[in-house]
Write a protein that holds these residues in place. Structure first.
Motif, PDB file in Angstrom:
ATOM      1  N   UNK A 160       0.844  -1.207   0.000  1.00 48.08           N
ATOM      2  CA  UNK A 160       0.000   0.000   0.000  1.00 48.08           C
ATOM      3  C   UNK A 160       0.874   1.251   0.000  1.00 48.08           C
ATOM      4  N   UNK A 161       1.974   1.213   0.741  1.00 48.50           N
ATOM      5  CA  UNK A 161       2.871   2.374   0.787  1.00 48.50           C
ATOM      6  C   UNK A 161       3.547   2.588  -0.566  1.00 48.50           C
ATOM      7  N   UNK A 162       3.950   1.494  -1.208  1.00 48.01           N
ATOM      8  CA  UNK A 162       4.632   1.632  -2.503  1.00 48.01           C
ATOM      9  C   UNK A 162       3.677   2.109  -3.591  1.00 48.01           C
ATOM     10  N   UNK A 163       2.425   1.769  -3.445  1.00 47.86           N
ATOM     11  CA  UNK A 163       1.419   2.144  -4.437  1.00 47.86           C
ATOM     12  C   UNK A 163       1.004   3.613  -4.310  1.00 47.86           C
ATOM     13  N   UNK A 164       1.257   4.194  -3.150  1.00 49.95           N
ATOM     14  CA  UNK A 164       0.684   5.513  -2.830  1.00 49.95           C
ATOM     15  C   UNK A 164       1.522   6.688  -3.341  1.00 49.95           C
ATOM     16  N   UNK A 165       0.831   7.681  -3.887  1.00 54.36           N
ATOM     17  CA  UNK A 165       1.466   8.963  -4.247  1.00 54.36           C
ATOM     18  C   UNK A 165       1.279   9.902  -3.063  1.00 54.36           C
ATOM     19  N   UNK A 166       2.360  10.175  -2.389  1.00 50.62           N
ATOM     20  CA  UNK A 166       2.261  10.935  -1.133  1.00 50.62           C
ATOM     21  C   UNK A 166       1.823  12.380  -1.339  1.00 50.62           C
ATOM     22  N   UNK A 167       0.985  12.864  -0.427  1.00 50.64           N
ATOM     23  CA  UNK A 167       0.620  14.293  -0.383  1.00 50.64           C
ATOM     24  C   UNK A 167       1.238  14.906   0.864  1.00 50.64           C
ATOM     25  N   UNK A 168       1.856  16.065   0.706  1.00 52.91           N
ATOM     26  CA  UNK A 168       2.453  16.747   1.864  1.00 52.91           C
ATOM     27  C   UNK A 168       1.373  17.463   2.673  1.00 52.91           C
ATOM     28  N   UNK A 169       1.603  17.569   3.952  1.00 50.71           N
ATOM     29  CA  UNK A 169       0.761  18.367   4.844  1.00 50.71           C
ATOM     30  C   UNK A 169      -0.739  18.217   4.562  1.00 50.71           C
ATOM     31  N   UNK A 170      -1.255  16.993   4.609  1.00 47.64           N
ATOM     32  CA  UNK A 170      -2.638  16.758   4.199  1.00 47.64           C
ATOM     33  C   UNK A 170      -3.671  17.385   5.139  1.00 47.64           C
ATOM     34  N   UNK A 171      -4.778  17.821   4.531  1.00 41.55           N
ATOM     35  CA  UNK A 171      -5.924  18.297   5.305  1.00 41.55           C
ATOM     36  C   UNK A 171      -6.653  17.063   5.861  1.00 41.55           C
ATOM     37  N   UNK A 172      -7.638  17.315   6.717  1.00 45.80           N
ATOM     38  CA  UNK A 172      -8.425  16.210   7.265  1.00 45.80           C
ATOM     39  C   UNK A 172      -9.068  15.406   6.127  1.00 45.80           C
ATOM     40  N   UNK A 173      -9.624  16.106   5.134  1.00 45.91           N
ATOM     41  CA  UNK A 173     -10.253  15.408   4.008  1.00 45.91           C
ATOM     42  C   UNK A 173      -9.242  14.535   3.265  1.00 45.91           C
ATOM     43  N   UNK A 174      -8.040  15.078   3.075  1.00 47.41           N
ATOM     44  CA  UNK A 174      -7.008  14.312   2.351  1.00 47.41           C
ATOM     45  C   UNK A 174      -6.544  13.094   3.155  1.00 47.41           C
ATOM     46  N   UNK A 175      -6.549  13.226   4.472  1.00 44.80           N
ATOM     47  CA  UNK A 175      -6.204  12.076   5.319  1.00 44.80           C
ATOM     48  C   UNK A 175      -7.272  10.995   5.159  1.00 44.80           C
ATOM     49  N   UNK A 176      -8.538  11.422   5.178  1.00 44.16           N
ATOM     50  CA  UNK A 176      -9.621  10.444   5.058  1.00 44.16           C
ATOM     51  C   UNK A 176      -9.656   9.827   3.650  1.00 44.16           C
TER      52      UNK A 176
END
Ligand code: NAD
Ligand code: MG
Length: 384
Positions: free
Chosen positions: A354-370
């Protein structure tokens, strides 16, 4: 004049931390329980409501809430449900402290709502801090609310730091029992069962955290939790295996002094310390006896076998949404392992994938975390 009673609400009162919180309330007799909540265990919740007489009860599952409302018609308590119910509980005007004894990152929104409403947080729900620490810690500071750690390691560090200057700290030493599989090699973990993994040597806890202790994911989550709680660099946190859980964690200071907090393994101590901080109350229970204890031993964690720890360090170093992916994938994988749908080692493969598949977002908002949580769940569901 009516005696002053501190008012608390408990998110997740039917679990391991929740029931022990109520043990502390019962033993002290001067805390007032304003609200209780559970996911679906309404049998126990009903008993708790009859004993502690809160004004509000939140049950996540709607149909269970309906049943509970019916059963409690003779009582003066409002029963609410769903996320709205948890949020209502979090912001009740009367409460001073919210105990976050809920499991998983479902605790994020109620925790943030409680901080916004000025409540101190007795924090057991580490998944929330791991995934949203960058939102929670600044918000707590802005609102002047205390985040009081309930996790035993973090409570130990918090106690060791009492009266010390932040700049005097050199590093944090988080102790780990090593879990039920300490000493085993990867090959031996291939076929372990749910029962084997649930056999923790020192602590009796909820199922999810017990599996996390067996994978060492729990220790990884605790490293991330410590980063947020104590504002330290990842490199200044060391994990030390101390199999008997006598030392609950330590702090090394600039001058080389090491402070440690010791005690018999009993979560009621950190719970009570958080509820009454900075007071220390009497607590019933066994005391350490150094004549019979004789020795305390230490080991290095086996990070080759127990990938939960190095994967967490990697997620924490990458930051942004990566800790959410680490945590959310783990939550989903542990649920599948508990349902006997996947093998123990699939938990590591699933988190890594899952980590390798993910495109990371910096400083995520609550919505982006969810959103990241959903992405990790979907990836795990499609892959396993
Ligand atoms: P548990 O599974 O025993 O209890 C979880 C509680 O959360 C229950 O009351 C359950 O009803 C409630 N819950 C679950 N899903 C819910 C939902 N959707 N809505 C409302 N309530 C819901 O878990 P636990 O072992 O008590 O752990 C709770 C938290 O404390 C976890 O984050 C864990 O990592 C942390 N923690 C636990 C211990 C321990 O000794 N048990 C130690 C340190 C930290
Ligand atoms: Mg812990």
């Amino acid at each position: 004049m009516k005696e002053y009673r501190k008012k608390i609400a408990v998110l997740g009162s039917t679990g391991s931390i929740g029931t022990q919180t109520l043990d502390v309330v019962r033993a002290n007799g001067d805390l007032e329980v304003e609200a209780l909540s559970a996911g679906s265990n309404i049998d126990l919740l009903e008993q708790q409501i009859r004993e502690f007489r809160p004004k509000l009860a939140a049950v996540y599952h709607e149909e269970k809430a309906v049943q509970l409302r019916e059963r409690l018609r003779d009582m003066d308590v409002r029963v609410v449900s769903g996320m709205d119910g948890l949020l209502e509980l979090a912001v009740m005007p009367e409460t001073e402290i919210l105990v976050t004894a809920i499991v998983g990152m479902i605790g994020i929104r109620p925790t943030i709502a409680a901080i916004e409403a000025g409540k101190d947080i007795a924090l057991a729900n580490k998944e929330t801090l791991v995934t949203a620490g960058h939102l929670i810690m600044p918000l707590a500071k802005e609102k002047g609310v205390k985040i009081l750690p309930v996790d035993s390691e973090h409570s130990a560090i918090f106690q060791c730091l009492s009266g010390e200057e932040r700049r005097s700290v050199d590093k944090l030493l988080i102790t780990a029992s090593g879990g039920p599989f300490r000493g085993k090699k990867r090959e031996e973990l291939r076929k372990v069962t749910v029962e084997d993994a649930l056999r923790h040597p020192n602590w009796s806890m909820g199922h999810k955290i017990t599996i996390d202790s067996a994978t060492l994911v729990n220790k990884g989550l605790e490293v991330m939790e410590a980063r947020w709680l104590f504002d330290v660099e990842l490199n200044d946190i060391q994990v030390v295996v101390q199999p008997k859980s006598i030392i609950h964690s330590m702090v090394q200071f600039r001058d080389g002094a090491v402070m440690a907090q010791l005690g018999t393994p009993d979560m009621k101590l950190p719970i009570q310390y958080a509820l009454y901080y900075p007071d220390r109350r009497y607590l019933e229970g066994e005391r350490l006896d150094f004549r019979t204890l004789k020795e305390i031993t230490f080991e290095e964690p086996d990070t080759e076998t127990f990938e939960g720890l190095p994967l967490a360090v990697r997620a924490s170093r990458e930051g942004g949404t990566m800790p959410t992916i680490f945590n959310a994938a783990n939550e989903r994988l542990v649920a599948k392992f508990l349902h006997r749908e996947i093998a123990f080692l699939d938990i590591y493969d699933g988190i890594r994938g899952a980590m390798e598949h993910h495109q990371k977002k910096e400083n995520p908002s609550l919505e982006e975390i969810l959103d990241a949580e959903r992405e990790a769940w979907e990836w795990v569901d499609q892959t396993f």
